[in-house]
Design a protein around this motif. Structure first.
Motif, short mmCIF file in Angstrom:
data_model
loop_
_atom_site.label_atom_id
_atom_site.label_comp_id
_atom_site.label_asym_id
_atom_site.label_seq_id
_atom_site.Cartn_x
_atom_site.Cartn_y
_atom_site.Cartn_z
N ALA A 252 0.84 -1.20 0.00
CA ALA A 252 0.00 0.00 0.00
C ALA A 252 0.87 1.24 0.00
CB ALA A 252 -0.91 0.00 1.22
N GLU A 253 0.27 2.31 -0.54
CA GLU A 253 0.98 3.59 -0.58
C GLU A 253 0.15 4.67 0.11
OE1 GLU A 253 0.97 3.93 -4.92
OE2 GLU A 253 -0.55 5.51 -4.82
N VAL A 254 0.84 5.71 0.58
CA VAL A 254 0.18 6.91 1.09
C VAL A 254 0.83 8.10 0.40
CG1 VAL A 254 1.76 7.13 3.09
CG2 VAL A 254 -0.52 8.15 3.20
N ARG A 289 0.25 8.05 9.37
CA ARG A 289 1.65 8.24 9.77
C ARG A 289 2.15 7.01 10.54
NH1 ARG A 289 2.24 14.48 12.05
NH2 ARG A 289 1.39 15.52 10.21
N GLU A 290 1.35 6.57 11.49
CA GLU A 290 1.76 5.39 12.28
C GLU A 290 1.94 4.17 11.40
OE1 GLU A 290 -0.73 4.30 15.64
OE2 GLU A 290 -0.72 6.43 16.21
N ALA A 291 1.04 4.01 10.44
CA ALA A 291 1.09 2.83 9.56
C ALA A 291 2.31 2.88 8.64
CB ALA A 291 -0.20 2.74 8.74
N LEU A 292 2.68 4.08 8.21
CA LEU A 292 3.89 4.21 7.38
C LEU A 292 5.12 3.90 8.24
CD1 LEU A 292 5.09 4.99 4.58
CD2 LEU A 292 5.23 7.35 5.43
N ALA A 293 5.06 4.33 9.49
CA ALA A 293 6.19 4.09 10.40
C ALA A 293 6.34 2.60 10.70
CB ALA A 293 6.00 4.88 11.69
N ASP A 294 5.22 1.90 10.93
CA ASP A 294 5.35 0.48 11.34
C ASP A 294 5.38 -0.48 10.14
OD1 ASP A 294 2.73 -0.22 10.55
OD2 ASP A 294 1.90 0.04 12.55
N GLY A 295 5.30 0.07 8.92
CA GLY A 295 5.45 -0.75 7.73
C GLY A 295 4.14 -1.34 7.19
N GLN A 335 8.98 16.74 7.25
CA GLN A 335 8.22 17.43 8.31
C GLN A 335 7.32 16.47 9.09
OE1 GLN A 335 6.28 21.20 7.35
NE2 GLN A 335 4.53 20.61 8.58
N THR A 336 6.60 15.60 8.37
CA THR A 336 5.59 14.78 9.04
C THR A 336 6.14 13.51 9.66
OG1 THR A 336 5.05 13.65 6.96
CG2 THR A 336 3.73 15.59 7.53
N MET A 337 7.24 12.99 9.11
CA MET A 337 7.72 11.68 9.55
C MET A 337 9.10 11.71 10.22
SD MET A 337 5.14 9.81 8.70
CE MET A 337 5.78 8.19 9.14
N VAL A 338 10.00 12.57 9.73
CA VAL A 338 11.36 12.58 10.30
C VAL A 338 11.41 13.52 11.51
CG1 VAL A 338 13.81 13.02 9.84
CG2 VAL A 338 12.37 12.04 8.04
N GLU A 339 10.88 14.73 11.34
CA GLU A 339 10.94 15.70 12.44
C GLU A 339 9.99 15.34 13.58
OE1 GLU A 339 10.78 19.65 10.65
OE2 GLU A 339 12.73 19.32 9.71
N THR A 340 9.08 14.42 13.35
CA THR A 340 8.20 13.91 14.42
C THR A 340 8.82 12.68 15.08
OG1 THR A 340 7.06 12.61 12.74
CG2 THR A 340 6.04 14.71 13.36
N GLY A 341 9.96 12.23 14.58
CA GLY A 341 10.62 11.06 15.16
C GLY A 341 10.03 9.72 14.74
#
Ligand SMILES: NC(=O)N[C@@H](CC(=O)O)C(=O)O
Length: 428
Positions: A252-254, A289-295, A335-341
């Motif tokens: 899936a993509e976002v 965002r969470e789903a992109l982070a956890d794969g 901004q949304t993924m790296v700077e939010t950790g």
């Protein structure tokens, strides 16, 4: 053969290293590499990533060259740090034959700014009635592996089943635009509090989620591979998570805009925020965002959808759907993924280069930054802060939702097989 030494770059965000390119290939990565006769690029701690790969770009050629061409779109791609883009099939004529996909592929090669891998239509004319010549497009010089009616949903379950069966034979993938058409008739924006207040036709989350649920089950039944385009709701994330836990072959993509913007923006009635799927709620944004982070969501794809002024600068109901994205994607992800950790730079490389190249089988892209690999690279300055001005875009269209907004980061260099396409933030 020209040589380039990138000195002191944080490869995938790690410790500064030197990277030596000879011709089309990375020949050495390490500390204190001698420059010799190489052109030196002082990276000064900037981040070096494998060239980005966009699995979802609308290049508009053939047919809508007033909004974008393969050349202007790939120049925009290079500016944004991309070395390969997958061109969607909703052109005029539709990319549903070997002839059209070969033309688009060839135009990409001639331009030389990014590799263009055409996506073939699933059905003839995107009409959902008859399967397109998937095999012929795969066997053509364009070597199509990804098929999509994007812009339209393959809503007929039998047609979707046939497509999944067909691509299985050669390891292809069907990329579904998940939108149940009957549930979205007359829809103008996300269905929710804001649509009720504004009196605009609502686009319910279930219209997306019901198709994703059906298609992961079809993929399981057929034993084939499905990719979900621009996933936009928290519920869609839950379905994909469930499907992956069952071992179903789904990716899936976002889009960057679904990671940042919400349906609150529609209160402005500015059609720059009109997009398919629509901007959703804060809760959806956080789930994505969470789903992109956890794969659970595998990749970021731009859905770069250029439109000319006439089609966007009008009343909301009449405006075309879509926004440009190639030249701002990396900044929005920073901004949304790296700077939010939520993501490291190494994980950004995975979501924006390695995985999209894998899903689309883009040869030579999404490779490790190491000796012997093709020199497809992008260098970015994460400390840069700038206000988005579409007048500076390489894209022929300026329908960006970020105009006047400050975003972090800037691509300073892009290399396509060792040749610089962007130098010091400018197209070479
Ligand atoms: N994403 C968009 O809002 N628009 C896309 C097609 C589509 O996916 O509807 C376009 O081609 O303009």
């Amino acid at each position: 053969m020209s040589k380039t030494l990138i000195r002191g770059a944080k490869v995938l965000g790690g410790e500064p290293q030197d990277v030596l390119i000879d011709g089309e290939t990375i020949v050495e990565v390490g500390a204190g590499i001698e420059a010799g006769d190489a052109t030196v690029v002082e990276a000064d701690g900037k981040i070096l990533l494998p060239g980005l790969v966009d699995l979802h770009t609308h290049l508009r050629e053939p047919g809508r060259e007033d909004s974008e061409t393969v050349l202007t779109g790939t120049r925009a791609a290079a500016s944004g740090g991309y070395t390969a883009v997958f061109a969607m099939a909703n052109t005029f004529p539709v990319a549903d034959t070997a002839g059209v996909v070969e033309q688009v592929y060839r135009l990409g090669q001639e331009g030389g700014y990014a590799d263009v891998q055409p996506i073939g239509a699933v059905t003839v004319g995107l009409e959902g009635k008859k399967l397109a010549e998937l095999g012929a497009m795969h066997e053509s010089a364009a070597g199509v592996t990804v098929f999509s009616d994007d812009g339209k949903c393959v809503d007929d379950a039998v047609m979707m089943r046939r497509a999944l069966e067909y691509v299985k034979a050669f390891g292809g993938v069907v990329a579904q635009h998940a939108q149940e058409p009957r549930l979205t008739e007359g829809a103008q924006m996300n269905e929710g509090v804001v649509s009720a207040e504004l009196g605009l036709g609502g686009w319910p989350a279930v219209a997306e989620e019901s198709i994703i649920a059906r298609d992961v089950l079809l993929a399981e039944h057929v034993g084939s591979r499905v990719h979900i385009c621009h996933l936009s709701t928290a519920g869609s994330v839950e379905i994909v998570r469930w499907a992956k836990s069952r071992g179903i072959d789904v990716t899936a993509e976002v889009t960057p805009h679904h990671l940042l913007l919400t349906d609150e923006m529609v209160r402005s009635y500015n059609p720059v925020y009109k997009v398919n799927p629509p901007l959703r709620t804060e809760r959806d944004v956080m789930a994505l965002r969470e789903a992109l982070a956890d794969g659970t969501i595998d990749i970021v794809a731009t859905d770069h959808a250029p439109h000319p002024h006439e089609d966007k600068d009008c009343e909301w109901a009449a405006a075309a759907m879509g926004m440009v994205g190639l030249e701002t994607a990396l900044s929005v992800v920073q901004q949304t993924m790296v700077e939010t950790g939520l993501l490291t730079w190494a994980a950004v490389a995975d979501r924006m280069s390695v995985k999209p190249a894998e899903i689309g089988q883009a040869k030579g892209h999404g490779r490790p930054v190491s000796a012997g690999e093709p020199a497809n690279l992008t260098l970015l300055d994460p400390a840069y802060r700038g206000v988005v001005d579409p007048a500076g875009f390489a894209s022929r269209s300026g329908n960006t939702p970020y105009e006047g907004r400050e975003l972090p980061g800037r691509v300073t260099h892009t290399w396509l097989r060792g040749r610089a396409t962007v130098v010091d933030g400018k197209l070479a």
